[in-house]
Design a protein around this motif. Structure first.
Motif, PDB file in Angstrom:
ATOM      1  N   VAL A 232      -7.420 -20.871  76.935  1.00  0.00           N
ATOM      2  CA  VAL A 232      -7.347 -20.375  75.568  1.00  0.00           C
ATOM      3  C   VAL A 232      -8.010 -21.357  74.598  1.00  0.00           C
ATOM      4  N   VAL A 233      -8.207 -20.852  73.357  1.00  0.00           N
ATOM      5  CA  VAL A 233      -8.763 -21.695  72.297  1.00  0.00           C
ATOM      6  C   VAL A 233      -7.644 -21.960  71.295  1.00  0.00           C
ATOM      7  N   GLY A 234      -7.464 -23.186  70.894  1.00  0.00           N
ATOM      8  CA  GLY A 234      -6.415 -23.484  69.918  1.00  0.00           C
ATOM      9  C   GLY A 234      -6.824 -24.665  69.073  1.00  0.00           C
ATOM     10  N   SER A 235      -5.842 -25.300  68.452  1.00  0.00           N
ATOM     11  CA  SER A 235      -6.166 -26.515  67.703  1.00  0.00           C
ATOM     12  C   SER A 235      -5.020 -27.508  67.855  1.00  0.00           C
ATOM     13  N   VAL A 236      -5.335 -28.776  67.645  1.00  0.00           N
ATOM     14  CA  VAL A 236      -4.329 -29.837  67.766  1.00  0.00           C
ATOM     15  C   VAL A 236      -4.351 -30.684  66.499  1.00  0.00           C
ATOM     16  N   ALA A 237      -3.209 -31.294  66.201  1.00  0.00           N
ATOM     17  CA  ALA A 237      -3.072 -32.052  64.945  1.00  0.00           C
ATOM     18  C   ALA A 237      -3.870 -33.347  64.974  1.00  0.00           C
ATOM     19  N   ASP A 238      -4.318 -33.758  63.811  1.00  0.00           N
ATOM     20  CA  ASP A 238      -5.029 -35.036  63.624  1.00  0.00           C
ATOM     21  C   ASP A 238      -4.138 -36.180  64.107  1.00  0.00           C
ATOM     22  N   LYS A 239      -4.682 -37.036  64.985  1.00  0.00           N
ATOM     23  CA  LYS A 239      -3.901 -38.183  65.480  1.00  0.00           C
ATOM     24  C   LYS A 239      -4.523 -39.507  65.091  1.00  0.00           C
ATOM     25  N   GLY A 240      -5.632 -39.483  64.353  1.00  0.00           N
ATOM     26  CA  GLY A 240      -6.293 -40.743  64.018  1.00  0.00           C
ATOM     27  C   GLY A 240      -7.147 -41.223  65.181  1.00  0.00           C
ATOM     28  N   SER A 241      -7.376 -42.541  65.237  1.00  0.00           N
ATOM     29  CA  SER A 241      -8.293 -43.065  66.246  1.00  0.00           C
ATOM     30  C   SER A 241      -7.597 -43.378  67.565  1.00  0.00           C
ATOM     31  N   VAL A 242      -8.275 -43.101  68.678  1.00  0.00           N
ATOM     32  CA  VAL A 242      -7.735 -43.494  69.990  1.00  0.00           C
ATOM     33  C   VAL A 242      -7.559 -45.008  70.055  1.00  0.00           C
ATOM     34  N   LEU A 243      -8.387 -45.732  69.285  1.00  0.00           N
ATOM     35  CA  LEU A 243      -8.289 -47.195  69.307  1.00  0.00           C
ATOM     36  C   LEU A 243      -6.934 -47.655  68.791  1.00  0.00           C
ATOM     37  N   LYS A 244      -6.258 -46.784  68.042  1.00  0.00           N
ATOM     38  CA  LYS A 244      -4.932 -47.134  67.544  1.00  0.00           C
ATOM     39  C   LYS A 244      -3.820 -46.508  68.402  1.00  0.00           C
ATOM     40  N   PHE A 245      -3.877 -45.173  68.619  1.00  0.00           N
ATOM     41  CA  PHE A 245      -2.695 -44.569  69.247  1.00  0.00           C
ATOM     42  C   PHE A 245      -2.622 -44.788  70.762  1.00  0.00           C
TER      43      PHE A 245
END
Ligand code: XMP
Length: 494
Positions: free
Chosen positions: A423-436
């Motif tokens: 399916v096609v959906g969307s995911v919430a903004d998580k910022g940078s991978v370098l941080k999380f």
């Protein structure tokens, strides 16, 4: 107390991560003593067990750079032309800096009409063609442009024709030292050979990087460049794709099928092993011991495990085939480990606890799609949906992605009808991978400490010796294990 994995997973049930829970072990080391270094495949070592999935809403240049900088790896997707995929690999491998900045170009005869044309960048690069692919002639700084009264003036009239630049071979510490010592706002990194701008580092980037948690070593190959993987399908045309990817410098190859135990995949593994004997080949996807044995016989260097466990997957619903991910990881890894083949637990990761479970049940790494798709490094731009900043995330077997070209994984060669398995959906903004990602790894270390495992090897030893004890959670126990009984709350981990 509790059950050994061997007993729990041999009762005829298909369990996923949320179904099971580990009983705590004995702690005799601090959290920071937990070592998460691991192997992606027989010959590729990583300092963290994280892999970005080959999906067109997850892994392109920025993600590959970010994951390698963190000590993991990104696998570049192949829902694009051969030259697009190879140039993503090349771009990722040409970076020494843990991030890539947006670069904006114009030609000398252009005018700049609004500050928006600068985007988030402090400058616009001027090249003869107005595109990235030619030598940089100069830069226009946002601050200079803002001070101009004649906004119609041609760029050539006010650009700085001899900006300070550094070679793109400089690493982050070198660039940071230079910016700090010269008190610069930014410095472009240029390719020595042809003078093209490759990246841009700003003083704000330095502040941001210094405030981020530090992990282990970045993933570098013997050539000193970032490790980058790529995926291909099992068609004959994928052999040409592979030739270009090898020239672009890939370090690992993922052969991408939703059911990897096939003649097509076996023939492709044989071809790759014969043609590129030094390239690590990862086979899959598989979920059973029988499938694993067939691919191990072909000398695969890694196995990718998961069928229908991904957040965007509908394979189990559509095809009635698959397996709960906890069972799949445990079963496959119990065979793979005997042959020294590392297992990638692919799909179904939505929190750090799932990572602890996947690794403790025998996996050497986790491959993630949705967990990474809301990051700055994922392809695409953020949109606003009901007041929430989101990014698009889609299954590679969704009709939308297949229409763009990824049907090889989900369709037989001769199939005329497209049946979606995603399916096609969307995911919430998580910022940078370098941080999380570093915060997530810290949480994983705490999980390992609770189990009494100071490394992946030690967790796998606890698992195989029967010392890792676990149980199935009832529905009520799962509710109890999550936040419950509150009128409202905010989930914030760091
Ligand atoms: P997560 O849970 O991390 O899963 O979002 C990512 C993994 O899901 C697989 N994948 C698909 N599986 N239909 C499927 O059945 C799809 O359209 C699809 N697209 C991706 C893939 O293994 C990926 O790594």
């Amino acid at each position: 107390d509790g059950f050994s994995a061997e007993k729990l997973f041999n009762q005829g049930y298909s369990y996923t991560y949320d179904d099971v829970i580990f009983l705590p072990g004995f702690i005799d080391f601090p959290t920071d003593a937990v070592n998460l270094s691991t192997k992606l495949s027989r010959n590729i070592s990583l300092s963290i067990p994280c892999v970005a999935s080959p999906m067109d809403t997850v892994t392109e240049t920025s993600m590959a750079i970010g994951m390698a900088a963190l000590g993991g790896i990104g696998i570049v997707h192949y829902n694009n032309t051969i030259s697009q995929q190879a140039s993503i690999v090349r771009a990722a491998k040409s970076h020494q800096i843990p991030f890539s900045s947006d670069l904006i170009f114009a030609s000398p005869s252009d005018s700049i009409h609004s500050a928006d044309e600068f985007g988030n960048s402090p400058c616009i690069f001027v090249t003869e063609s107005g595109t990235k692919e030619s030598k940089v002639l100069g830069v226009v700084c946002k601050s200079t442009w803002k001070g101009l009264s004649d906004k119609e003036a041609r760029i050539s009239d006010y650009m700085n024709a001899s900006p300070v630049t550094l070679p793109s071979s400089y690493n982050f510490e070198d660039v940071a030292g230079y910016i700090a010592s010269k008190k610069l706002d930014f410095v472009p990194l240029v390719n020595d050979k042809d003078g093209e701008v490759v990246n841009l580092v700003t003083a704000t980037d330095l502040e941001r990087m210094n405030s981020l948690p530090k992990l282990g070593l970045p993933s570098l190959g013997t050539d000193g460049k970032f490790l980058v993987g790529a995926a291909i399908g099992t068609r004959d045309s994928d052999k040409e794709r592979l030739e270009h990817l090898v020239k672009a410098g890939i370090n690992a190859l993922v052969i991408d099928s939703s059911q990897g135990n096939s003649e097509y995949q076996i023939n492709m593994i044989k071809y790759v092993k014969h043609t590129y004997p030094h390239l690590d080949v990862i086979g899959g996807n598989i979920v059973t011991k029988y499938q694993a044995e067939n691919l191990i016989k072909q000398d695969v260097d890694g196995l990718r495990v998961g069928m229908g466990s991904g957040s965007i997957c509908t394979t189990q619903e559509v095809c009635a085939v698959g397996r709960g991910q906890a069972t799949a990881v445990y079963k496959v890894s119990s065979i793979a480990e005997q042959h020294g083949v590392p297992v990638i637990a692919d799909g179904g990761i939505s929190n750090s606890g799932h990572i602890v479970k996947a690794l403790s049940l025998g996996a050497s790494t986790v491959m993630m799609g949705s967990f990474l798709a809301g990051s700055n490094e994922a392809p695409g731009t953020y949109e606003n949906k009901n007041g929430l900043r989101v990014k698009k995330y889609r299954g590679m077997g969704s009709l939308e992605a297949m229409t763009k070209g990824s049907d090889a994984r989900y369709l037989g060669d001769t199939a005329k009808l497209k049946i979606a398995q995603g399916v096609v959906g969307s995911v919430a903004d998580k910022g940078s991978v370098l941080k999380f990602v570093p915060y997530t790894m810290q949480a994983v270390k705490q999980g390992f400490q609770d189990l009494g495992a100071s490394s992946l090897q030690s967790a796998h030893h606890l698992l195989r010796s029967g010392s890792l004890r676990l149980e199935v959670r009832t529905g009520a126990a799962q509710v109890e294990g999550g936040v419950h009984g509150l009128v409202g709350y905010e989930k914030k981990y760091f």
